[in-house]
Design a protein around this motif. Sequence first.
Motif, PDB file in Angstrom:
ATOM      1  N   GLU A  60       0.884  -1.156   0.000  1.00  0.00           N
ATOM      2  CA  GLU A  60       0.000   0.000   0.000  1.00  0.00           C
ATOM      3  C   GLU A  60       0.921   1.205   0.000  1.00  0.00           C
ATOM      4  N   VAL A  61       0.606   2.188  -0.838  1.00  0.00           N
ATOM      5  CA  VAL A  61       1.459   3.356  -1.020  1.00  0.00           C
ATOM      6  C   VAL A  61       0.733   4.592  -0.528  1.00  0.00           C
ATOM      7  N   LYS A  62       1.461   5.459   0.167  1.00  0.00           N
ATOM      8  CA  LYS A  62       0.945   6.764   0.560  1.00  0.00           C
ATOM      9  C   LYS A  62       1.926   7.806   0.049  1.00  0.00           C
ATOM     10  N   LEU A  63       1.435   8.659  -0.842  1.00  0.00           N
ATOM     11  CA  LEU A  63       2.216   9.758  -1.415  1.00  0.00           C
ATOM     12  C   LEU A  63       1.424  11.031  -1.148  1.00  0.00           C
ATOM     13  N   GLY A  64       1.865  11.825  -0.186  1.00  0.00           N
ATOM     14  CA  GLY A  64       1.078  12.987   0.207  1.00  0.00           C
ATOM     15  C   GLY A  64      -0.268  12.520   0.728  1.00  0.00           C
ATOM     16  N   ASP A  65      -1.351  13.060   0.151  1.00  0.00           N
ATOM     17  CA  ASP A  65      -2.705  12.671   0.556  1.00  0.00           C
ATOM     18  C   ASP A  65      -3.246  11.496  -0.254  1.00  0.00           C
ATOM     19  N   SER A  66      -2.495  11.017  -1.224  1.00  0.00           N
ATOM     20  CA  SER A  66      -2.950   9.932  -2.095  1.00  0.00           C
ATOM     21  C   SER A  66      -2.517   8.575  -1.538  1.00  0.00           C
ATOM     22  N   GLU A  67      -3.438   7.616  -1.602  1.00  0.00           N
ATOM     23  CA  GLU A  67      -3.143   6.254  -1.160  1.00  0.00           C
ATOM     24  C   GLU A  67      -3.690   5.282  -2.188  1.00  0.00           C
ATOM     25  N   TRP A  68      -2.934   4.196  -2.446  1.00  0.00           N
ATOM     26  CA  TRP A  68      -3.390   3.158  -3.357  1.00  0.00           C
ATOM     27  C   TRP A  68      -2.632   1.869  -3.091  1.00  0.00           C
ATOM     28  N   ALA A  87      -2.499   9.822  -8.735  1.00  0.00           N
ATOM     29  CA  ALA A  87      -1.725  10.282  -7.570  1.00  0.00           C
ATOM     30  C   ALA A  87      -0.756  11.385  -7.985  1.00  0.00           C
ATOM     31  N   ARG A  88      -0.120  11.242  -9.144  1.00  0.00           N
ATOM     32  CA  ARG A  88       0.787  12.297  -9.633  1.00  0.00           C
ATOM     33  C   ARG A  88       0.042  13.611  -9.788  1.00  0.00           C
ATOM     34  N   ARG A  89      -1.123  13.539 -10.419  1.00  0.00           N
ATOM     35  CA  ARG A  89      -1.909  14.765 -10.631  1.00  0.00           C
ATOM     36  C   ARG A  89      -2.358  15.360  -9.302  1.00  0.00           C
ATOM     37  N   ALA A  90      -2.868  14.521  -8.401  1.00  0.00           N
ATOM     38  CA  ALA A  90      -3.369  15.004  -7.112  1.00  0.00           C
ATOM     39  C   ALA A  90      -2.267  15.656  -6.285  1.00  0.00           C
ATOM     40  N   GLN A 102       5.491   6.514   1.469  1.00  0.00           N
ATOM     41  CA  GLN A 102       5.470   5.548   2.569  1.00  0.00           C
ATOM     42  C   GLN A 102       4.868   4.258   2.023  1.00  0.00           C
ATOM     43  N   LEU A 103       5.563   3.135   2.191  1.00  0.00           N
ATOM     44  CA  LEU A 103       5.060   1.828   1.747  1.00  0.00           C
ATOM     45  C   LEU A 103       4.705   0.980   2.964  1.00  0.00           C
ATOM     46  N   THR A 104       3.573   0.318   2.888  1.00  0.00           N
ATOM     47  CA  THR A 104       3.214  -0.710   3.853  1.00  0.00           C
ATOM     48  C   THR A 104       3.336  -2.026   3.117  1.00  0.00           C
TER      49      THR A 104
END
Length: 106
Positions: A60-68, A87-90, A102-104
Amino acid sequence: MQSGDQITVSGTLLGWRNDSGVLATYIRIEGKAAEEISGHELLRRIESGKRRGFGSVKVEVKLGDSEWSTSVFPQDYGWFLPIKAVARRAQGVAEGDEITAQLTLL
């Protein structure tokens, strides 16, 4: 490393285009973070008795406010982390930018 463990990865957002010009972006995961992912993959392989497709590891990836959710894939240099276009655009990042995610590990 156990499922649910988190690691922070940083790198330059790199681009790859196919013959049709479709852009995919990713970061290379190298060094200590790559070693941690490799250890996690080995433990999962030992526990399950099999290797996931392409030797990948679910994350699971968290980049700023984006998660996927996605997977990281082994490469000669370490691991390959695809970064979703949404996520890049957001997050307002583009090819060539330095990013930290951040990776889980799952």
